[in-house]
Scaffold this motif. Structure first.
Motif, PDB file in Angstrom:
ATOM      1  N   HIS A 123       0.837  -1.206   0.000  1.00 43.26           N
ATOM      2  CA  HIS A 123       0.000   0.000   0.000  1.00 43.26           C
ATOM      3  C   HIS A 123       0.871   1.254   0.000  1.00 43.26           C
ATOM      4  O   HIS A 123       0.633   2.199  -0.772  1.00 43.26           O
ATOM      5  N   LEU A 165       2.622   1.633  -3.426  1.00 36.34           N
ATOM      6  CA  LEU A 165       1.709   2.117  -4.460  1.00 36.34           C
ATOM      7  C   LEU A 165       1.515   3.618  -4.357  1.00 36.34           C
ATOM      8  O   LEU A 165       1.449   4.324  -5.384  1.00 36.34           O
ATOM      9  N   GLN A 166       1.423   4.132  -3.151  1.00 35.83           N
ATOM     10  CA  GLN A 166       1.286   5.582  -2.982  1.00 35.83           C
ATOM     11  C   GLN A 166       2.516   6.313  -3.526  1.00 35.83           C
ATOM     12  O   GLN A 166       2.392   7.351  -4.182  1.00 35.83           O
ATOM     13  N   VAL A 218       2.359   6.148  -7.405  1.00 37.61           N
ATOM     14  CA  VAL A 218       1.342   7.050  -7.962  1.00 37.61           C
ATOM     15  C   VAL A 218       1.862   8.486  -7.963  1.00 37.61           C
ATOM     16  O   VAL A 218       1.699   9.215  -8.954  1.00 37.61           O
ATOM     17  N   HIS A 219       2.493   8.887  -6.875  1.00 32.66           N
ATOM     18  CA  HIS A 219       3.044  10.247  -6.810  1.00 32.66           C
ATOM     19  C   HIS A 219       4.106  10.449  -7.890  1.00 32.66           C
ATOM     20  O   HIS A 219       4.112  11.481  -8.584  1.00 32.66           O
ATOM     21  N   LYS A 244       2.464  10.681 -11.356  1.00 31.31           N
ATOM     22  CA  LYS A 244       1.701  11.917 -11.567  1.00 31.31           C
ATOM     23  C   LYS A 244       2.595  13.126 -11.837  1.00 31.31           C
ATOM     24  O   LYS A 244       2.163  14.078 -12.491  1.00 31.31           O
ATOM     25  N   ALA A 249      -1.129   5.650 -13.682  1.00 33.48           N
ATOM     26  CA  ALA A 249      -1.283   6.367 -12.412  1.00 33.48           C
ATOM     27  C   ALA A 249      -2.690   6.183 -11.856  1.00 33.48           C
ATOM     28  O   ALA A 249      -2.875   5.928 -10.657  1.00 33.48           O
ATOM     29  N   GLN A 250      -3.703   6.277 -12.720  1.00 30.49           N
ATOM     30  CA  GLN A 250      -5.089   6.115 -12.272  1.00 30.49           C
ATOM     31  C   GLN A 250      -5.344   4.690 -11.800  1.00 30.49           C
ATOM     32  O   GLN A 250      -6.003   4.465 -10.779  1.00 30.49           O
ATOM     33  N   GLU A 265      -3.586   4.130  -8.497  1.00 30.74           N
ATOM     34  CA  GLU A 265      -4.255   4.894  -7.437  1.00 30.74           C
ATOM     35  C   GLU A 265      -5.515   4.158  -6.971  1.00 30.74           C
ATOM     36  O   GLU A 265      -5.800   4.079  -5.771  1.00 30.74           O
ATOM     37  N   THR A 266      -6.257   3.602  -7.924  1.00 31.04           N
ATOM     38  CA  THR A 266      -7.435   2.814  -7.558  1.00 31.04           C
ATOM     39  C   THR A 266      -7.035   1.583  -6.761  1.00 31.04           C
ATOM     40  O   THR A 266      -7.684   1.233  -5.767  1.00 31.04           O
ATOM     41  N   SER A 278      -4.386   1.277  -4.884  1.00 28.11           N
ATOM     42  CA  SER A 278      -3.965   1.740  -3.572  1.00 28.11           C
ATOM     43  C   SER A 278      -5.172   2.000  -2.673  1.00 28.11           C
ATOM     44  O   SER A 278      -5.188   1.607  -1.497  1.00 28.11           O
ATOM     45  N   GLU A 279      -6.190   2.663  -3.214  1.00 29.08           N
ATOM     46  CA  GLU A 279      -7.404   2.938  -2.435  1.00 29.08           C
ATOM     47  C   GLU A 279      -8.111   1.641  -2.045  1.00 29.08           C
ATOM     48  O   GLU A 279      -8.598   1.502  -0.913  1.00 29.08           O
TER      49      GLU A 279
END
Length: 330
Positions: free
Chosen positions: A12, A15-16, A19-20, A23, A94-95, A98-99, A101-102
């Motif tokens: 987790h 992944l954050q 994503v950063h 982006k 990235a999208q 991010e999904t 990760s959420e």
């Protein structure tokens, strides 16, 4: 051996970081380097192994498959599949990440919530199961002569054996009451993977085929395999899903099939439907866990009266009765 929960928490965080990095304009390899540098061991070491393989000329597909083989948890397989599909389809990585990760955060929050709800019940169960033996130990220390017949006579030894069996059975019943199982590969997890695959650019049928290839084999997998076969033999998506809704006894799966049919007929995107259904089912799990935890004290009365309290009675009065039977003085 690293526990799955450790891999999941570290994934987790990784992944954050990825994503950063994505982006702000970095590529996937740079994003993995960021996760390797800022992450914790042992996952950081696995990212380094992946990067080393890439530097040696191993293709991304093979390096990712090796990563999934080393870390055998469903979330890593989902990550690998999502990256592979996105690289092939040209979707927004990235999208997608991010999904993921959420989604992983939601799973971790649910797991921790259930652990919190059941922790008190499990502690109470352990204390109650140990109580007869604690009382017996205290009595043997305070009045050893009175308790001695429980250990030196055949009747006393039989009572002790019966106590052990009764407490063991009571402990099992108590543990079952206070435990709330969390499925590792239920319908929400299936919808999570389908969400990511559709977001990565696959249509519904191809996403289904990918899920059937990598998803865990269970009843949901069997039902979706039947849906996929029906679509391949000429049935429309709506007809195949309506047939699923009619034959399944799983109310959650029936509800999900109807939601997909409705979205298909309205021409809506399926990814938001999958995501919404997954979140709804996960909230339902949490509510079910809260309800079970609230009812646990009432359900504990049965094993207490049937298994635990009789053993306490034996501990308190058994030595006295045995002493009287032997004609001894108390």
């Amino acid at each position: 051996m690293t526990k799955p929960e450790v891999w999941q928490r570290q994934l987790h965080g990784a992944l954050q970081n990825m994503v950063h990095a994505l982006k702000v304009g970095h590529g996937l390899q740079k994003a993995v380097e960021s996760a390797a540098e800022e992450g914790e061991m042992p996952l950081a070491g696995e990212w380094q192994t992946l990067l080393h393989a890439l530097r040696l000329g191993v293709p991304w597909e093979d390096a990712l498959e090796q990563l999934a083989a080393r870390i055998a948890i469903p979330e890593m397989r989902t990550f690998v599949t999502s990256v592979q599909v996105t690289r092939q389809s040209g979707g927004s990585l990235a999208q997608v990440l991010e999904t993921l990760s959420e989604t992983l955060e939601e799973r971790l929050v649910l797991r921790e919530k259930i652990k919190t709800l059941t922790a008190q019940g499990k502690a109470s169960g352990m204390i109650l199961a140990a109580l007869p033996f604690v009382i017996l130990g205290v009595l043997r220390f305070i009045v050893p002569d009175l308790v001695a017949p429980m250990f030196t006579t055949s009747i006393g030894q039989t009572l002790l054996a019966g106590m052990v069996v009764s407490v063991a059975l009571g402990g099992l019943v108590i543990w079952k009451i206070v435990s709330v199982p969390v499925s590792a590969a239920g319908l929400p997890e299936t919808l999570d993977l389908l969400t990511l695959l559709v977001q990565a650019g696959l249509d519904f049928q191809v996403a289904m085929e990918r899920y059937l290839k990598y998803g865990e084999k269970n009843k949901i997998h069997e039902e979706l395999f039947t849906v996929s076969c029906a679509m391949q033999t000429g049935s429309s998506r709506s007809d195949a899903l309506r047939a699923l809704a009619k034959r399944t006894r799983n109310s959650e799966l029936r509800q999900t099939a109807k939601a997909i049919v409705q979205a298909t007929e309205l021409g809506s995107s399926l990814a938001p439907v999958f995501r919404a259904q997954s979140q709804l089912l996960r909230k339902t799990r949490a509510l079910r866990a809260e309800k079970q935890a609230a009812l646990a004290p009432l359900k504990l009365l049965f094993p207490l009266f049937v298994f635990i309290f009789p053993t306490i009675f034996v501990v308190l009065f058994g030595p006295v009765i045995l002493t009287v039977m032997r004609g001894g003085k108390m």
